[in-house]
Every structure is written in structure tokens, then in C-alpha cells.
Design an enzyme around this catalytic site. Structure first.
Site, PDB file in Angstrom:
ATOM      1  N   PHE A  33      -3.571   4.144   1.883  1.00 11.20           N
ATOM      2  CA  PHE A  33      -3.726   4.444   3.308  1.00 11.20           C
ATOM      3  C   PHE A  33      -4.862   5.427   3.574  1.00 11.20           C
ATOM      4  O   PHE A  33      -5.440   5.430   4.661  1.00 11.20           O
ATOM      5  CB  PHE A  33      -2.415   4.992   3.883  1.00 11.20           C
ATOM      6  CG  PHE A  33      -2.396   5.008   5.388  1.00 11.20           C
ATOM      7  CD1 PHE A  33      -2.371   3.824   6.104  1.00 11.20           C
ATOM      8  CD2 PHE A  33      -2.442   6.204   6.087  1.00 11.20           C
ATOM      9  CE1 PHE A  33      -2.386   3.831   7.499  1.00 11.20           C
ATOM     10  CE2 PHE A  33      -2.442   6.227   7.473  1.00 11.20           C
ATOM     11  CZ  PHE A  33      -2.419   5.034   8.185  1.00 11.20           C
ATOM     12  N   TYR A  86       0.830  -1.203   0.000  1.00 10.79           N
ATOM     13  CA  TYR A  86       0.000   0.000   0.000  1.00 10.79           C
ATOM     14  C   TYR A  86       0.862   1.250   0.000  1.00 10.79           C
ATOM     15  O   TYR A  86       2.043   1.219   0.376  1.00 10.79           O
ATOM     16  CB  TYR A  86      -0.982   0.017   1.181  1.00 10.79           C
ATOM     17  CG  TYR A  86      -0.365   0.279   2.541  1.00 10.79           C
ATOM     18  CD1 TYR A  86      -0.190   1.576   3.020  1.00 10.79           C
ATOM     19  CD2 TYR A  86       0.024  -0.774   3.366  1.00 10.79           C
ATOM     20  CE1 TYR A  86       0.361   1.825   4.274  1.00 10.79           C
ATOM     21  CE2 TYR A  86       0.568  -0.545   4.618  1.00 10.79           C
ATOM     22  CZ  TYR A  86       0.735   0.757   5.065  1.00 10.79           C
ATOM     23  OH  TYR A  86       1.285   0.994   6.303  1.00 10.79           O
ATOM     24  N   CYS A  87       0.276   2.343  -0.448  1.00  5.90           N
ATOM     25  CA  CYS A  87       0.918   3.660  -0.388  1.00  5.90           C
ATOM     26  C   CYS A  87      -0.149   4.655   0.052  1.00  5.90           C
ATOM     27  O   CYS A  87      -1.015   4.310   0.848  1.00  5.90           O
ATOM     28  CB  CYS A  87       1.530   4.032  -1.741  1.00  5.90           C
ATOM     29  SG  CYS A  87       0.331   4.215  -3.073  1.00  5.90           S
ATOM     30  N   ARG A  88      -0.110   5.864  -0.441  1.00 11.00           N
ATOM     31  CA  ARG A  88      -1.082   6.879  -0.045  1.00 11.00           C
ATOM     32  C   ARG A  88      -2.428   6.663  -0.735  1.00 11.00           C
ATOM     33  O   ARG A  88      -3.467   6.655  -0.089  1.00 11.00           O
ATOM     34  CB  ARG A  88      -0.526   8.262  -0.384  1.00 11.00           C
ATOM     35  CG  ARG A  88      -1.463   9.437  -0.131  1.00 11.00           C
ATOM     36  CD  ARG A  88      -0.724  10.745  -0.342  1.00 11.00           C
ATOM     37  NE  ARG A  88      -1.605  11.899  -0.343  1.00 11.00           N
ATOM     38  CZ  ARG A  88      -2.041  12.511  -1.443  1.00 11.00           C
ATOM     39  NH1 ARG A  88      -1.687  12.067  -2.639  1.00 11.00           N
ATOM     40  NH2 ARG A  88      -2.830  13.566  -1.359  1.00 11.00           N
TER      41      ARG A  88
END
Length: 287
Positions: free
Chosen positions: A261, A232-234
Site C-alpha cells: 500500500f 496487498y499489505c503495507r
């Protein structure tokens, strides 16, 4: 300041309810008051009209069916969603826009759309309405000029969302949804956070390993090839790049977490009732 109806959740899917919950709770309503607002999910079957609601920090819009309604009607459909900075329209905000399109699985005809943002909702709903009225599909949405006043056509996030959905149709997706992150965390699955360290420190999923995207090549030997890796990232953009890169390096069991996120934060905030003590995240991030 608030233009809301008692059955607002009848116009939106669960992930958008999380946005409504966060907005109203952080602006003074109690958990019981917000849950009462969200409890009524009934409405008459939708006609082709744009529904726009003004909250405190967000405007929400919907047109056509929700996934709940399509399931009740036994319609075989797919959905595609996108979290992105809003850089298009007459008044670009660079704020996060949360966008979802529902479409028929076989014909790819557009069945519904939901959007949350500070502004720039009306033009996008009108674009979707124009396509739906003509029985249009994802290809029509991909090519539609959402902002006709632009001197040069600049792809809108609606166009990008349609392009993404069409691209996924050609392959079997192994993406997982943000709502599944709690189960993954409790099962101690390998969670990889590819944001920068300062983003990670500001809030992350407990137990996740931080490895910024730019460091993956140099640190690839620290990652397990015999386990599933959930990335996952932003907003799920960098993580999608990370998944594709890892696959090219021979990692077969890698999965992108849709929504990133930010989506995780909305979901967990609603689930936790804003209490971090027993949360799977160290802090929330909504933008």
C-alpha cells in the site's frame, strides 16, 4: 534544505519520481512546478559515480543505469525492489526505505541501484559501486558486508534484496506491480488487504476486502478459488506470506502486489495530484 538538479528524473525510474513528486508537492511546490522539474529525463550515459540528492523529507541516491536507459540500449535486464523499515547501518531510523536493484537477466551482474530514505544511503551506494566495479553479480551483493563496523554481521536490506531476487529466479513470478492496481480496481478484480483492521481503516484501495493475515486460515472458505486474488499489505511482506499460505491451501490464482500500500500510495498521489475525490484509495499512507 533542497539539493536538486533540473534533470533529477534522469537519474531515477518512474516509481522514484512518485516519491520526488510527493516530497516537493507536500512541501509547497505547485503541481506545475514539480512536473517541470520531472519533465527532463535526459542525462549523459552514466559513469560509475554515486549520485545523491537531498529533498525535504527524503534523500535519494542512484548509481549506474536506470531501467529507461537499459531499455533504450536494448539490454535484457531484470529489476527487484524492496520496501522495508530501515533497521541497519550506523543510524537505524526504522523509517521506510525504498530500494531497487537492476541486473542483467542472464549473468545477474549488477547494472544499477536506486534508493530513497532519510539516511543510510551513502554506505549502500558505496557497496553497490564496489560490486559493480568488479563486475559483480547478485550473489556478490547477497554476501557483501555493507556495514563492516558491525561486531557481528547483520544482513542489510541490500543483502535481503539480492537474496529475494535470486530466489525468484528459480520460479515464474506471478507478482503484479503497484502501478497496475488502478486497472485491477476498475475491472473489479478480487483485491485482498491482509493488514490489520486499523491499518485498513486508515487508508485502503476502494473495494478491497480486509482479511488480516492471522485470520486467513479460519476465514479461507470466504475466499473464491475460481477467481484471481490480488493480495496487498503495507510493504508486500505479509502479502507474500499470505500468497504462499493460500497456495498451500489450494488457491492457485493468487498474486502478490509488489510494494504494497505504500507503493500504491506514492503512485496514486502522483496520479491523483493529491485529490482523493476520484482516487481508487480512501487515503494515502507513505510510512
Amino acid at each position: 534544505m533542497i539539493d536538486i538538479v533540473s534533470n533529477i528524473s534522469g537519474y531515477f525510474d518512474r516509481d522514484f519520481e512518485n516519491i520526488i513528486y510527493k516530497d516537493l508537492r507536500t512541501n509547497g511546490l505547485s503541481d506545475e512546478e514539480v512536473e517541470k522539474i520531472l519533465s527532463d529525463k535526459y542525462r549523459d550515459l552514466p559513469i560509475m559515480e554515486e549520485n545523491i540528492f537531498k529533498l525535504n523529507n527524503y534523500k535519494l541516491g542512484s548509481i549506474g543505469f536506470t531501467s529507461r536507459e537499459l531499455e533504450n540500449l536494448k539490454i535484457d535486464f531484470c529489476e527487484e525492489k524492496l520496501l522495508s523499515n530501515d533497521y541497519n547501518g550506523e543510524n537505524p531510523t526504522n523509517q521506510i526505505v525504498y530500494l531497487k536493484v537492476l541486473f542483467d537477466k542472464e549473468s545477474k551482474k549488477i547494472l544499477g541501484c536506486q534508493i530513497a530514505n532519510e539516511r543510510n544511503i551513502e554506505a549502500r551506494l558505496k557497496a553497490v559501486k564496489a560490486i559493480m566495479e568488479k563486475g559483480g553479480d547478485l550473489k556478490d551483493l547477497m554476501k557483501y558486508k555493507v556495514n563492516p563496523t558491525d561486531n557481528e554481521w547483520n544482513p542489510d536490506i541490500l543483502n535481503l534484496l539480492a537474496l529475494t531476487a535470486l530466489g525468484k529466479d528459480k520460479e515464474v513470478s506471478t507478482d503484479v506491480e503497484a502501478k497496475d492496481i488502478e486497472t485491477l480496481s476498475k475491472n473489479k478484480e478480487f483485491l485482498l488487504d491482509v493488514r490489520e483492521e486499523y491499518e485498513y481503516q486508515a487508508g485502503h484501495v476502494k473495494g478491497a476486502i480486509n482479511l488480516p493475515l492471522r485470520e486467513i486460515l479460519s476465514q479461507k472458505d470466504s475466499l473464491p478459488k475460481d477467481r484471481d486474488i490480488y493480495v496487498y499489505c503495507r510493504t508486500a511482506h505479509r502479502s507474500a506470506d499470505a500468497v504462499n499460505f493460500l497456495k498451500s491451501l489450494g488457491f492457485d490464482k493468487v498474486h502478490n502486489i509488489e510494494g504494497g500500500f505504500i507503493d500504491i500510495s506514492f503512485n496514486e498521489y502522483h496520479k491523483d495530484k493529491g485529490n482523493l475525490e476520484n482516487s481508487i484509495v480512501t487515503n494515502y499512507n507513505f510510512d
